[in-house]
Motif scaffolding. Structure first.
Motif, PDB file in Angstrom:
ATOM      1  N   ASP A 192      11.980   8.960 -11.137  1.00 49.64           N
ATOM      2  CA  ASP A 192      10.245   8.310 -11.580  1.00 49.64           C
ATOM      3  C   ASP A 192       9.125   7.651 -10.860  1.00 49.64           C
ATOM      4  O   ASP A 192      10.026   6.429 -10.228  1.00 49.64           O
ATOM      5  CB  ASP A 192      10.389   8.942 -12.961  1.00 49.64           C
ATOM      6  N   GLU A 193       8.021   7.304 -11.050  1.00 46.01           N
ATOM      7  CA  GLU A 193       6.875   6.137 -11.368  1.00 46.01           C
ATOM      8  C   GLU A 193       7.660   5.203 -11.492  1.00 46.01           C
ATOM      9  O   GLU A 193       7.528   3.895 -10.311  1.00 46.01           O
ATOM     10  CB  GLU A 193       5.711   6.363 -11.373  1.00 46.01           C
ATOM     11  N   ASP A 194       7.837   4.611 -12.716  1.00 43.84           N
ATOM     12  CA  ASP A 194       8.799   3.564 -12.816  1.00 43.84           C
ATOM     13  C   ASP A 194       9.721   3.157 -11.743  1.00 43.84           C
ATOM     14  O   ASP A 194       9.659   2.059 -11.566  1.00 43.84           O
ATOM     15  CB  ASP A 194       8.884   3.660 -14.653  1.00 43.84           C
ATOM     16  N   GLU A 195      10.456   3.868 -11.969  1.00 50.32           N
ATOM     17  CA  GLU A 195      11.664   3.922 -10.924  1.00 50.32           C
ATOM     18  C   GLU A 195      11.158   2.482 -10.329  1.00 50.32           C
ATOM     19  O   GLU A 195      11.911   2.259  -9.074  1.00 50.32           O
ATOM     20  CB  GLU A 195      12.789   4.874 -10.736  1.00 50.32           C
ATOM     21  N   ARG A 196      10.413   3.937  -8.915  1.00 49.96           N
ATOM     22  CA  ARG A 196      10.450   3.051  -7.513  1.00 49.96           C
ATOM     23  C   ARG A 196       9.415   1.955  -8.174  1.00 49.96           C
ATOM     24  O   ARG A 196       9.802   1.217  -7.213  1.00 49.96           O
ATOM     25  CB  ARG A 196       8.911   4.310  -7.079  1.00 49.96           C
ATOM     26  N   ILE A 197       8.711   1.361  -8.695  1.00 49.03           N
ATOM     27  CA  ILE A 197       7.786   0.788  -8.520  1.00 49.03           C
ATOM     28  C   ILE A 197       9.014  -0.272  -9.249  1.00 49.03           C
ATOM     29  O   ILE A 197       8.942  -1.640  -8.440  1.00 49.03           O
ATOM     30  CB  ILE A 197       6.695   0.706  -9.690  1.00 49.03           C
TER      31      ILE A 197
ATOM     32  N   ALA B 261       0.997  -1.179  -0.106  1.00 48.24           N
ATOM     33  CA  ALA B 261       0.451   0.176   0.113  1.00 48.24           C
ATOM     34  C   ALA B 261       1.012   1.304  -0.022  1.00 48.24           C
ATOM     35  O   ALA B 261       1.383   1.630   0.750  1.00 48.24           O
ATOM     36  CB  ALA B 261      -1.069  -0.274   1.249  1.00 48.24           C
ATOM     37  N   LEU B 262       1.584   1.328  -1.037  1.00 42.69           N
ATOM     38  CA  LEU B 262       2.657   2.501  -1.278  1.00 42.69           C
ATOM     39  C   LEU B 262       2.202   3.608  -2.458  1.00 42.69           C
ATOM     40  O   LEU B 262       2.078   2.752  -3.442  1.00 42.69           O
ATOM     41  CB  LEU B 262       4.075   1.511  -1.781  1.00 42.69           C
ATOM     42  N   GLY B 263       2.517   4.294  -2.956  1.00 45.72           N
ATOM     43  CA  GLY B 263       2.479   5.314  -3.755  1.00 45.72           C
ATOM     44  C   GLY B 263       2.240   6.950  -3.549  1.00 45.72           C
ATOM     45  O   GLY B 263       2.326   7.655  -4.376  1.00 45.72           O
ATOM     46  N   THR B 264       1.044   7.009  -2.377  1.00 43.19           N
ATOM     47  CA  THR B 264       0.644   8.550  -2.075  1.00 43.19           C
ATOM     48  C   THR B 264       1.807   9.251  -2.382  1.00 43.19           C
ATOM     49  O   THR B 264       1.921  10.222  -2.911  1.00 43.19           O
ATOM     50  CB  THR B 264      -0.281   8.378  -0.832  1.00 43.19           C
ATOM     51  N   THR B 265       2.759   8.981  -1.099  1.00 46.53           N
ATOM     52  CA  THR B 265       4.032   9.976  -0.278  1.00 46.53           C
ATOM     53  C   THR B 265       4.752   9.795  -2.102  1.00 46.53           C
ATOM     54  O   THR B 265       4.898  10.808  -2.231  1.00 46.53           O
ATOM     55  CB  THR B 265       4.509   9.259   0.582  1.00 46.53           C
TER      56      THR B 265
ATOM     57  N   ILE C 123       7.445  13.082  -6.169  1.00 50.65           N
ATOM     58  CA  ILE C 123       7.843  12.805  -7.349  1.00 50.65           C
ATOM     59  C   ILE C 123       7.071  14.105  -8.054  1.00 50.65           C
ATOM     60  O   ILE C 123       7.547  14.909  -9.213  1.00 50.65           O
ATOM     61  CB  ILE C 123       7.196  11.874  -8.320  1.00 50.65           C
ATOM     62  N   SER C 124       5.725  14.924  -8.280  1.00 51.02           N
ATOM     63  CA  SER C 124       5.197  16.055  -8.379  1.00 51.02           C
ATOM     64  C   SER C 124       6.063  17.312  -7.904  1.00 51.02           C
ATOM     65  O   SER C 124       6.607  18.043  -8.260  1.00 51.02           O
ATOM     66  CB  SER C 124       4.076  15.583  -7.070  1.00 51.02           C
ATOM     67  N   HIS C 125       7.213  16.790  -6.380  1.00 51.18           N
ATOM     68  CA  HIS C 125       7.175  18.000  -5.697  1.00 51.18           C
ATOM     69  C   HIS C 125       8.761  18.321  -6.815  1.00 51.18           C
ATOM     70  O   HIS C 125       9.570  19.161  -6.460  1.00 51.18           O
ATOM     71  CB  HIS C 125       8.003  17.499  -4.786  1.00 51.18           C
ATOM     72  N   GLY C 126       9.282  17.436  -7.609  1.00 49.44           N
ATOM     73  CA  GLY C 126      10.199  17.328  -8.474  1.00 49.44           C
ATOM     74  C   GLY C 126      11.864  16.336  -8.286  1.00 49.44           C
ATOM     75  O   GLY C 126      12.520  16.434  -8.403  1.00 49.44           O
TER      76      GLY C 126
ATOM     77  N   VAL D 139      -1.767   9.329 -12.321  1.00 51.04           N
ATOM     78  CA  VAL D 139      -0.557   9.293 -12.848  1.00 51.04           C
ATOM     79  C   VAL D 139       0.456   8.399 -12.627  1.00 51.04           C
ATOM     80  O   VAL D 139       0.565   7.078 -13.088  1.00 51.04           O
ATOM     81  CB  VAL D 139      -0.188  10.591 -12.844  1.00 51.04           C
ATOM     82  N   PHE D 140       0.004   7.984 -10.647  1.00 51.27           N
ATOM     83  CA  PHE D 140       0.748   6.290 -10.179  1.00 51.27           C
ATOM     84  C   PHE D 140       0.544   5.832 -10.714  1.00 51.27           C
ATOM     85  O   PHE D 140       1.722   4.552 -10.929  1.00 51.27           O
ATOM     86  CB  PHE D 140       1.407   6.794  -8.560  1.00 51.27           C
ATOM     87  N   ASN D 141      -1.529   5.754 -10.502  1.00 49.23           N
ATOM     88  CA  ASN D 141      -1.935   4.612 -11.071  1.00 49.23           C
ATOM     89  C   ASN D 141      -1.878   4.055 -12.385  1.00 49.23           C
ATOM     90  O   ASN D 141      -2.236   2.340 -12.115  1.00 49.23           O
ATOM     91  CB  ASN D 141      -3.167   4.435 -10.529  1.00 49.23           C
ATOM     92  N   GLN D 142      -1.644   4.891 -12.837  1.00 48.23           N
ATOM     93  CA  GLN D 142      -1.287   4.423 -14.609  1.00 48.23           C
ATOM     94  C   GLN D 142       0.109   3.712 -14.621  1.00 48.23           C
ATOM     95  O   GLN D 142       0.196   2.817 -15.615  1.00 48.23           O
ATOM     96  CB  GLN D 142      -1.801   5.806 -15.247  1.00 48.23           C
TER      97      GLN D 142
END
Length: 181
Positions: free
Chosen positions: A101-106, A85-89, A94-97, A139-142
């Protein structure tokens, strides 16, 4: 971040939560996941979450430590289901700069987990402005949905379509007790 795992071997279940997802009661989270499995998930995923057992909690302060937690659990020989249950933070960072990115984190999380089954709970906020706005969560969900093509062991639970607005606290990010039940 919280890391929950079964205390008694054989371990079948590890739950990793970011601070936006950490429940008021771990009993409520276990119940919520079990109910979700019974209601709407595939038989494979149902088997992953049906035996949640007793849990212990470790609180982690920041994102790099969650990878350390995963590495430690894997080094201890854990093979079984992971519920993330990760991704909100992450979406807000990511939005903050953030330079990741999302793919690297996943991909970083999935690289540690390997071929074990994963149920990743997608994210949502009610926030309409700033880094925590729901547009960033979507965007993270996508990216999470797209990652299923790279990881056949990855399943996504569509929490964002079932969470109700009244389950959010006044900050429009965290959940009320009802949101964890």
């Amino acid at each position: 971040f919280c890391c929950l795992e079964q205390a008694d071997p054989p371990r079948r279940f590890v739950l990793l939560l970011d601070t936006a997802s950490a429940p008021v009661s771990h009993r409520h989270m276990r119940s919520q996941l079990a109910d979700a499995a019974r209601r709407s998930l595939s038989e494979d995923v149902k088997r992953m979450v049906q035996d949640l057992g007793s849990t212990i909690q470790r609180t982690l302060a920041e994102s790099p430590q969650i990878a350390h937690c995963l590495n430690r659990i894997k080094a201890e020989g854990y093979e079984g289901c992971w519920v993330l249950a990760l991704g909100t933070t992450d979406a807000a960072d990511i939005s903050h700069g953030s330079t990741y990115d999302e793919d690297e984190r996943i991909d970083k999380m999935m690289a540690v987990i390997g071929d074990d089954p994963v149920l990743w709970v997608n994210v949502k906020t009610l926030e309409t402005t700033g880094n925590w706005r729901n547009e960033n969560m979507q965007v993270f969900n996508q990216h999470l949905e797209a990652a299923k093509a790279r990881y056949p062991n990855l399943h996504v639970y569509d929490w964002s379509s079932v969470v109700q607005d009244e389950w959010f606290t006044k900050d429009d990010i965290h959940y009320t007790s009802a949101g964890y039940v």
